[in-house]
Write a protein that holds these residues in place. Sequence first.
Motif, PDB file in Angstrom:
ATOM      1  N   VAL A  20     -25.151  46.578   6.640  1.00  0.00           N
ATOM      2  CA  VAL A  20     -23.895  46.646   5.886  1.00  0.00           C
ATOM      3  C   VAL A  20     -24.108  47.484   4.624  1.00  0.00           C
ATOM      4  CG1 VAL A  20     -22.255  45.283   4.511  1.00  0.00           C
ATOM      5  CG2 VAL A  20     -22.868  44.545   6.822  1.00  0.00           C
ATOM      6  N   HIS A  21     -25.231  47.283   3.960  1.00  0.00           N
ATOM      7  CA  HIS A  21     -25.538  48.101   2.782  1.00  0.00           C
ATOM      8  C   HIS A  21     -25.688  49.577   3.157  1.00  0.00           C
ATOM      9  CE1 HIS A  21     -25.988  45.334  -0.616  1.00  0.00           C
ATOM     10  NE2 HIS A  21     -26.375  44.433   0.278  1.00  0.00           N
ATOM     11  N   ALA A  22     -26.323  49.858   4.287  1.00  0.00           N
ATOM     12  CA  ALA A  22     -26.457  51.242   4.738  1.00  0.00           C
ATOM     13  C   ALA A  22     -25.088  51.849   5.061  1.00  0.00           C
ATOM     14  CB  ALA A  22     -27.374  51.313   5.963  1.00  0.00           C
ATOM     15  N   LEU A  23     -24.211  51.059   5.665  1.00  0.00           N
ATOM     16  CA  LEU A  23     -22.852  51.524   5.948  1.00  0.00           C
ATOM     17  C   LEU A  23     -22.115  51.828   4.649  1.00  0.00           C
ATOM     18  CD1 LEU A  23     -20.319  52.006   7.701  1.00  0.00           C
ATOM     19  CD2 LEU A  23     -19.926  49.534   7.614  1.00  0.00           C
ATOM     20  N   ALA A  24     -22.227  50.941   3.674  1.00  0.00           N
ATOM     21  CA  ALA A  24     -21.548  51.155   2.390  1.00  0.00           C
ATOM     22  C   ALA A  24     -22.051  52.436   1.724  1.00  0.00           C
ATOM     23  CB  ALA A  24     -21.760  49.955   1.483  1.00  0.00           C
ATOM     24  N   TYR A  26     -23.217  55.074   3.335  1.00  0.00           N
ATOM     25  CA  TYR A  26     -22.622  56.150   4.135  1.00  0.00           C
ATOM     26  C   TYR A  26     -21.158  56.372   3.754  1.00  0.00           C
ATOM     27  CZ  TYR A  26     -20.765  58.643   8.180  1.00  0.00           C
ATOM     28  OH  TYR A  26     -20.124  59.549   8.990  1.00  0.00           O
ATOM     29  N   GLU A  27     -20.444  55.284   3.479  1.00  0.00           N
ATOM     30  CA  GLU A  27     -19.021  55.375   3.141  1.00  0.00           C
ATOM     31  C   GLU A  27     -18.785  55.624   1.653  1.00  0.00           C
ATOM     32  OE1 GLU A  27     -17.027  51.931   4.780  1.00  0.00           O
ATOM     33  OE2 GLU A  27     -17.110  52.783   6.800  1.00  0.00           O
ATOM     34  N   ARG A  28     -19.842  55.967   0.944  1.00  0.00           N
ATOM     35  CA  ARG A  28     -19.750  56.315  -0.484  1.00  0.00           C
ATOM     36  C   ARG A  28     -19.262  55.147  -1.335  1.00  0.00           C
ATOM     37  NH1 ARG A  28     -16.549  61.722   1.282  1.00  0.00           N
ATOM     38  NH2 ARG A  28     -18.223  62.571   2.557  1.00  0.00           N
ATOM     39  N   ALA A  29     -19.682  53.944  -0.972  1.00  0.00           N
ATOM     40  CA  ALA A  29     -19.243  52.744  -1.680  1.00  0.00           C
ATOM     41  C   ALA A  29     -20.390  51.741  -1.838  1.00  0.00           C
ATOM     42  CB  ALA A  29     -18.080  52.106  -0.929  1.00  0.00           C
ATOM     43  N   ALA A  30     -21.583  52.241  -2.043  1.00  0.00           N
ATOM     44  CA  ALA A  30     -22.764  51.380  -2.098  1.00  0.00           C
ATOM     45  C   ALA A  30     -22.652  50.284  -3.149  1.00  0.00           C
ATOM     46  CB  ALA A  30     -24.021  52.217  -2.351  1.00  0.00           C
ATOM     47  N   ASP A  31     -21.968  50.554  -4.241  1.00  0.00           N
ATOM     48  CA  ASP A  31     -21.854  49.583  -5.324  1.00  0.00           C
ATOM     49  C   ASP A  31     -20.805  48.500  -5.072  1.00  0.00           C
ATOM     50  OD1 ASP A  31     -19.811  51.500  -5.511  1.00  0.00           O
ATOM     51  OD2 ASP A  31     -19.610  51.213  -7.667  1.00  0.00           O
ATOM     52  N   GLN A  32     -20.115  48.563  -3.951  1.00  0.00           N
ATOM     53  CA  GLN A  32     -19.035  47.617  -3.693  1.00  0.00           C
ATOM     54  C   GLN A  32     -19.432  46.421  -2.834  1.00  0.00           C
ATOM     55  OE1 GLN A  32     -15.309  49.502  -2.588  1.00  0.00           O
ATOM     56  NE2 GLN A  32     -15.870  51.329  -3.769  1.00  0.00           N
ATOM     57  N   VAL A  33     -20.633  46.415  -2.283  1.00  0.00           N
ATOM     58  CA  VAL A  33     -21.061  45.290  -1.452  1.00  0.00           C
ATOM     59  C   VAL A  33     -21.476  44.130  -2.343  1.00  0.00           C
ATOM     60  CG1 VAL A  33     -22.685  44.458   0.294  1.00  0.00           C
ATOM     61  CG2 VAL A  33     -21.824  46.803   0.412  1.00  0.00           C
ATOM     62  N   GLU A  34     -20.767  43.027  -2.202  1.00  0.00           N
ATOM     63  CA  GLU A  34     -21.061  41.809  -2.958  1.00  0.00           C
ATOM     64  C   GLU A  34     -21.642  40.721  -2.063  1.00  0.00           C
ATOM     65  OE1 GLU A  34     -17.458  40.584  -4.877  1.00  0.00           O
ATOM     66  OE2 GLU A  34     -17.166  42.536  -5.828  1.00  0.00           O
ATOM     67  N   SER A  80      -0.355  37.158  21.376  1.00  0.00           N
ATOM     68  CA  SER A  80      -1.744  36.858  21.717  1.00  0.00           C
ATOM     69  C   SER A  80      -2.698  37.392  20.653  1.00  0.00           C
ATOM     70  CB  SER A  80      -2.094  37.452  23.085  1.00  0.00           C
ATOM     71  OG  SER A  80      -1.957  38.854  23.049  1.00  0.00           O
ATOM     72  N   ASN A  81      -3.915  36.884  20.734  1.00  0.00           N
ATOM     73  CA  ASN A  81      -4.966  37.351  19.845  1.00  0.00           C
ATOM     74  C   ASN A  81      -5.464  38.717  20.286  1.00  0.00           C
ATOM     75  OD1 ASN A  81      -5.592  34.061  19.928  1.00  0.00           O
ATOM     76  ND2 ASN A  81      -5.714  35.007  17.914  1.00  0.00           N
ATOM     77  N   GLY A  82      -6.178  39.338  19.400  1.00  0.00           N
ATOM     78  CA  GLY A  82      -6.893  40.573  19.676  1.00  0.00           C
ATOM     79  C   GLY A  82      -8.171  40.539  18.864  1.00  0.00           C
ATOM     80  N   ILE A  83      -8.938  41.607  18.936  1.00  0.00           N
ATOM     81  CA  ILE A  83     -10.160  41.709  18.147  1.00  0.00           C
ATOM     82  C   ILE A  83      -9.972  42.788  17.097  1.00  0.00           C
ATOM     83  CG2 ILE A  83     -12.560  42.529  18.202  1.00  0.00           C
ATOM     84  CD1 ILE A  83     -12.952  40.946  20.755  1.00  0.00           C
ATOM     85  N   TRP A  84     -10.332  42.448  15.866  1.00  0.00           N
ATOM     86  CA  TRP A  84     -10.384  43.434  14.789  1.00  0.00           C
ATOM     87  C   TRP A  84     -11.855  43.713  14.504  1.00  0.00           C
ATOM     88  CZ3 TRP A  84      -6.885  46.488  12.610  1.00  0.00           C
ATOM     89  CH2 TRP A  84      -7.330  47.287  11.569  1.00  0.00           C
ATOM     90  N   LEU A  85     -12.250  44.946  14.693  1.00  0.00           N
ATOM     91  CA  LEU A  85     -13.609  45.388  14.403  1.00  0.00           C
ATOM     92  C   LEU A  85     -13.673  45.739  12.917  1.00  0.00           C
ATOM     93  CD1 LEU A  85     -16.461  46.339  15.149  1.00  0.00           C
ATOM     94  CD2 LEU A  85     -15.425  48.516  15.857  1.00  0.00           C
ATOM     95  N   GLU A  86     -14.344  44.909  12.149  1.00  0.00           N
ATOM     96  CA  GLU A  86     -14.442  45.132  10.703  1.00  0.00           C
ATOM     97  C   GLU A  86     -15.437  46.243  10.382  1.00  0.00           C
ATOM     98  OE1 GLU A  86     -13.701  44.789   6.665  1.00  0.00           O
ATOM     99  OE2 GLU A  86     -12.551  44.066   8.375  1.00  0.00           O
ATOM    100  N   ASP A  87     -16.597  46.179  11.004  1.00  0.00           N
ATOM    101  CA  ASP A  87     -17.616  47.201  10.756  1.00  0.00           C
ATOM    102  C   ASP A  87     -18.382  47.514  12.029  1.00  0.00           C
ATOM    103  OD1 ASP A  87     -17.256  47.748   8.026  1.00  0.00           O
ATOM    104  OD2 ASP A  87     -18.481  46.032   7.439  1.00  0.00           O
ATOM    105  N   LEU A  88     -18.556  48.808  12.265  1.00  0.00           N
ATOM    106  CA  LEU A  88     -19.418  49.310  13.335  1.00  0.00           C
ATOM    107  C   LEU A  88     -20.376  50.270  12.663  1.00  0.00           C
ATOM    108  CD1 LEU A  88     -19.997  49.655  16.439  1.00  0.00           C
ATOM    109  CD2 LEU A  88     -18.528  51.663  16.307  1.00  0.00           C
ATOM    110  N   PHE A  89     -21.669  50.050  12.850  1.00  0.00           N
ATOM    111  CA  PHE A  89     -22.653  50.932  12.230  1.00  0.00           C
ATOM    112  C   PHE A  89     -23.907  50.967  13.082  1.00  0.00           C
ATOM    113  CE2 PHE A  89     -26.145  51.872   9.261  1.00  0.00           C
ATOM    114  CZ  PHE A  89     -25.675  53.051   8.698  1.00  0.00           C
ATOM    115  N   VAL A  90     -24.389  52.178  13.294  1.00  0.00           N
ATOM    116  CA  VAL A  90     -25.667  52.389  13.962  1.00  0.00           C
ATOM    117  C   VAL A  90     -26.529  53.204  13.005  1.00  0.00           C
ATOM    118  CG1 VAL A  90     -26.844  53.467  15.925  1.00  0.00           C
ATOM    119  CG2 VAL A  90     -24.674  52.271  16.275  1.00  0.00           C
TER     120      VAL A  90
END
Length: 162
Positions: A20-24, A26-34, A80-90
């Motif tokens: 998640v930190h690596a994704l943040a 990549y998304e130019r938001a490293a300081d936003q992960v709490e 009906s329900n569905g799936i929300w993909l919050e984060d995908l990162f490889v």
Amino acid sequence: MTTAVRAATATDVPRILELVHALATYERAADQVEATEEDFARALFPGDGHPATFAHVAEVDGQVVGIAVWFLTFSTWTGSNGIWLEDLFVDPSHRGTGLGRDLLAALARECVERGLPRLEWWVLAWNAPSIAFYDSLGAAPQDEWTTYRMSGEALVSLGTSD
């Protein structure tokens, strides 16, 4: 090289947070992960009741190198329900190997097996490689909606008003 995609376990939490930190970053938001490991453990593996958040991980030779963090949504239009993909990162060193597709395929299988008609997610408008990847899978952008977010002072103000 052996690859696998599986449902996350509690022992994956530290690595999930690292990704998640690596994704943040990549998304130019490293300081936003709490989020902390405790936050993820509580969300994914609550001691009381059922989780509301889920994760799948992609492994290469037993090492977690990718994540898909998701939760259930509900559509009043489909009833009906569905799936929300919050984060995908490889991890960048493993991109182009099919693991991103494998993670999305695992969520598509969840939808098919549960009878859920939708798998949805956001992508940043500047993220051309991801957009091209999603397009290649047959996903369609839903650009007629504008995303709104309320947080911080505005959220507290509205939530405490009479």
